[in-house]
Design a protein around this motif. Structure first.
Motif, PDB file in Angstrom:
ATOM      1  N   ASP A  66       0.826  -1.223   0.000  1.00 54.73           N
ATOM      2  CA  ASP A  66       0.000   0.000   0.000  1.00 54.73           C
ATOM      3  C   ASP A  66       0.856   1.268   0.000  1.00 54.73           C
ATOM      4  N   LYS A  67       2.169   1.098   0.037  1.00 63.66           N
ATOM      5  CA  LYS A  67       3.061   2.263   0.160  1.00 63.66           C
ATOM      6  C   LYS A  67       3.889   2.495  -1.107  1.00 63.66           C
ATOM      7  N   LYS A  68       4.067   1.432  -1.907  1.00 64.79           N
ATOM      8  CA  LYS A  68       4.831   1.526  -3.156  1.00 64.79           C
ATOM      9  C   LYS A  68       4.098   0.771  -4.252  1.00 64.79           C
ATOM     10  N   GLU A  69       3.941   1.418  -5.380  1.00 66.27           N
ATOM     11  CA  GLU A  69       3.276   0.737  -6.504  1.00 66.27           C
ATOM     12  C   GLU A  69       4.164  -0.331  -7.122  1.00 66.27           C
ATOM     13  N   SER A  70       5.451  -0.020  -7.248  1.00 66.43           N
ATOM     14  CA  SER A  70       6.364  -0.914  -7.970  1.00 66.43           C
ATOM     15  C   SER A  70       7.066  -1.863  -7.005  1.00 66.43           C
ATOM     16  N   ILE A  71       6.526  -3.087  -6.866  1.00 68.80           N
ATOM     17  CA  ILE A  71       7.147  -4.133  -6.047  1.00 68.80           C
ATOM     18  C   ILE A  71       7.244  -5.389  -6.900  1.00 68.80           C
ATOM     19  N   TYR A  72       8.448  -5.966  -6.931  1.00 66.40           N
ATOM     20  CA  TYR A  72       8.688  -7.144  -7.763  1.00 66.40           C
ATOM     21  C   TYR A  72       9.230  -8.269  -6.885  1.00 66.40           C
ATOM     22  N   SER A  73       8.839  -9.499  -7.201  1.00 62.26           N
ATOM     23  CA  SER A  73       9.299 -10.663  -6.436  1.00 62.26           C
ATOM     24  C   SER A  73      10.260 -11.477  -7.292  1.00 62.26           C
ATOM     25  N   THR A  74      11.458 -11.749  -6.769  1.00 62.91           N
ATOM     26  CA  THR A  74      12.445 -12.551  -7.490  1.00 62.91           C
ATOM     27  C   THR A  74      13.004 -13.624  -6.561  1.00 62.91           C
ATOM     28  N   SER A  75      13.577 -14.666  -7.148  1.00 60.92           N
ATOM     29  CA  SER A  75      14.078 -15.770  -6.316  1.00 60.92           C
ATOM     30  C   SER A  75      15.504 -16.190  -6.686  1.00 60.92           C
ATOM     31  N   SER A  76      16.203 -15.324  -7.423  1.00 58.34           N
ATOM     32  CA  SER A  76      17.635 -15.553  -7.673  1.00 58.34           C
ATOM     33  C   SER A  76      18.297 -14.200  -7.883  1.00 58.34           C
ATOM     34  N   MET A  77      19.610 -14.135  -7.626  1.00 57.28           N
ATOM     35  CA  MET A  77      20.322 -12.867  -7.797  1.00 57.28           C
ATOM     36  C   MET A  77      20.328 -12.446  -9.263  1.00 57.28           C
ATOM     37  N   GLU A  78      20.466 -13.422 -10.168  1.00 57.84           N
ATOM     38  CA  GLU A  78      20.464 -13.117 -11.602  1.00 57.84           C
ATOM     39  C   GLU A  78      19.155 -12.411 -11.994  1.00 57.84           C
ATOM     40  N   GLU A  79      18.049 -12.968 -11.512  1.00 55.37           N
ATOM     41  CA  GLU A  79      16.734 -12.395 -11.824  1.00 55.37           C
ATOM     42  C   GLU A  79      16.593 -11.004 -11.201  1.00 55.37           C
ATOM     43  N   ALA A  80      17.032 -10.863  -9.958  1.00 52.72           N
ATOM     44  CA  ALA A  80      16.891  -9.583  -9.250  1.00 52.72           C
ATOM     45  C   ALA A  80      17.653  -8.472  -9.965  1.00 52.72           C
ATOM     46  N   VAL A  81      18.897  -8.743 -10.367  1.00 55.90           N
ATOM     47  CA  VAL A  81      19.702  -7.716 -11.037  1.00 55.90           C
ATOM     48  C   VAL A  81      19.107  -7.363 -12.400  1.00 55.90           C
ATOM     49  N   LYS A  82      18.597  -8.368 -13.114  1.00 57.53           N
ATOM     50  CA  LYS A  82      17.964  -8.106 -14.416  1.00 57.53           C
ATOM     51  C   LYS A  82      16.750  -7.192 -14.258  1.00 57.53           C
ATOM     52  N   VAL A  83      15.925  -7.474 -13.249  1.00 56.07           N
ATOM     53  CA  VAL A  83      14.741  -6.641 -12.993  1.00 56.07           C
ATOM     54  C   VAL A  83      15.176  -5.215 -12.662  1.00 56.07           C
ATOM     55  N   CYS A  84      16.202  -5.077 -11.815  1.00 58.35           N
ATOM     56  CA  CYS A  84      16.707  -3.749 -11.443  1.00 58.35           C
ATOM     57  C   CYS A  84      17.186  -2.980 -12.675  1.00 58.35           C
ATOM     58  N   LYS A  85      17.910  -3.664 -13.554  1.00 56.92           N
ATOM     59  CA  LYS A  85      18.412  -3.014 -14.775  1.00 56.92           C
ATOM     60  C   LYS A  85      17.248  -2.466 -15.614  1.00 56.92           C
ATOM     61  N   SER A  86      16.153  -3.236 -15.657  1.00 60.53           N
ATOM     62  CA  SER A  86      15.009  -2.834 -16.488  1.00 60.53           C
ATOM     63  C   SER A  86      14.251  -1.649 -15.885  1.00 60.53           C
ATOM     64  N   LEU A  87      14.450  -1.401 -14.590  1.00 57.18           N
ATOM     65  CA  LEU A  87      13.685  -0.359 -13.889  1.00 57.18           C
ATOM     66  C   LEU A  87      14.434   0.967 -13.778  1.00 57.18           C
ATOM     67  N   THR A  88      15.740   0.946 -14.079  1.00 57.52           N
ATOM     68  CA  THR A  88      16.562   2.131 -13.790  1.00 57.52           C
ATOM     69  C   THR A  88      16.833   2.967 -15.032  1.00 57.52           C
TER      70      THR A  88
END
Length: 445
Positions: free
Chosen positions: A385-407
């Motif tokens: 309820d405090k942030k619209e953009s929340i993503y769930s990841t389960s590996s570091m590779e996935e997390a960094v890829k998502v971050c790259k796409s958001l920045t």
């Protein structure tokens, strides 16, 4: 005397090695698998050991059991040892009994590794014979066995302090307190805080206890506890008669004489690191290190790996590794020091975290949250309820890829997880190293 060491990691093997060198009858037991490197050390030192099980009958015949800090207090074997009244100690307790060196011991919820490393850097730069140990570096016990240091600078955790009887540092530092490891302390903040205060319980009036005057829980417990050591405060908020404080653009330490230097000259940045620098400077003055030497060391110290470590800047995006932030308060300091829109990687094993402490910082500074863990639901539920953009990841590779796409240019990606790492990683170092590898791999790509 029969010594049994529980745990075949760095501290356990070090303790067994010291016991063997002192001619004691020693046996090491690890319920899990012992890494090959440690196994080789045990074999080379002719230390008897077992792995994959605990020979309870043999363990319960011990006169003294040395417990590695990673073994939970609630483990069945620990209950049985306590029930039999066998002395149970941590490695720091055991090793301290075999050295006449002066011990400078540092604890707290956050900043332990940085402040321990900083004090070691100051003493080493002043050419003192000094060892670095505890929760950092090589085993304290192994160094006591093989080295002849005059001083030891030890990073000490609450788990190590749970198992002391006589441990008495010459100087102890309690940097701060915040809610951490509550799952190991009956979800009771005061129980955890009291465990930290044990660092001073055996000190006498010829010892020194350095504490944080700005820390609410520390001040509350100091009123109740009989600390016999000379108490020396530090504060970033108010001037103190004796101790460390901030005055205008300087840090100042007043003991028998005065030391000061400009905050802008400190190698460490952020308000929390001003506090760490004050604590380290007080300890150094007690040890009669010259003002010039302290100043030079504070200017030349390199930040600790995995603690607000700048990894790279790629396409105008800064990547920061703060994997050592395993609790909410540590992540608070990291978020507080962010000056650009931040994509925040958070998650892991929740230790009873209360995220309200960082809620306002997240609202102000974070543009997106990337959860990284096997179970991210607690974090998602709190922030949805405090942030619209929340993503769930389960590996570091996935997390960094998502971050790259958001920045975009001018943004920061901050790994500051608030949580323990062992759902997906071996430890916080493994988590930080995987983050750095993924960031740099993307740079090469």
């Amino acid at each position: 005397m029969k010594i049994v060491v529980l745990g075949g990691g760095e501290s356990g093997v070090g303790a067994a090695y010291l016991a063997k060198k002192k001619g004691l009858n020693v046996f090491l037991s690890d319920k899990g698998a012992i890494k090959n490197d440690f196994k080789k050390q045990l074999i080379d030192a002719e230390i008897e050991f077992e792995e994959g099980q605990h020979d309870e009958a043999r363990i319960l015949e011990a006169d003294w059991v040395i417990k590695s800090p990673g073994i939970p207090k609630k483990a069945d074997i620990i209950f049985k040892i306590n029930q039999k009244g066998i002395r149970l100690s941590s490695e720091i307790e055991f090793a301290a009994e075999f050295t006449p060196a002066k011990i400078i011991a540092i604890t707290g919820s956050n900043g332990k590794t940085t402040t321990t490393s900083l004090i070691y850097h100051i003493l080493k730069s002043d050419n003192l014979k000094v060892g670095l140990a505890g929760n950092i570096g090589k085993s304290f016990a192994r160094q006591v066995a093989d080295q002849n240091f005059d001083y030891y600078v030890l990073e000490v955790s609450s788990f190590q302090l749970d198992d002391i009887q006589n441990f008495r540092p010459y100087i102890s530092l309690l940097l701060n307190l915040s809610q951490d490891h509550l799952d190991q302390y009956n979800y009771n903040y005061e129980d955890y805080a009291l465990a930290k205060f044990r660092i001073a319980e055996n000190q006498e009036n010829d010892n020194f206890f350095i504490y944080n005057k700005d820390d609410e829980m520390s001040m509350s417990l100091l009123e109740k506890l009989a600390v016999r050591a000379k108490k020396i405060p530090f504060s970033t908020k108010e001037k103190v008669k004796q101790g460390g404080f901030v005055h205008k653009d300087k840090i100042v330490v007043k003991l028998e004489d005065e030391f000061s230097m400009k905050i802008a000259e400190l190698s460490l940045v952020g308000n929390h690191n001003i506090a760490n620098s004050l604590a380290a400077s007080i300890a150094s003055k007690i040890l009669n290190i010259s003002n010039e030497s302290i100043r030079n060391s504070l200017m030349t110290f390199q930040a600790v790996e995995h603690r607000l470590e700048q990894v790279a800047q790629i396409n105008g995006v800064t990547f920061i590794n703060d994997s050592k932030a395993t609790n909410v308060n540590a992540a608070y300091f990291a978020l507080e020091s962010m000056n650009q829109p931040t994509v925040w990687i958070v998650g892991g094993v929740d230790k009873g975290n209360d995220y309200t402490e960082i809620e306002n910082l997240v609202k102000r500074k974070v543009k997106a949250i990337v959860c990284l863990g096997i179970d991210n639901q607690t974090i998602i539920d709190f922030f949805k309820d405090k942030k619209e953009s929340i993503y769930s990841t389960s590996s570091m590779e996935e997390a960094v890829k998502v971050c790259k796409s958001l920045t975009e240019e001018g943004d920061t990606v901050l790994l500051s997880p608030c949580c323990a790492s062992f759902d997906l990683f071996e430890n916080y170092e493994d988590r930080g190293n995987q983050f750095k590898a993924e960031v740099l791999k993307n740079k090469i790509d």
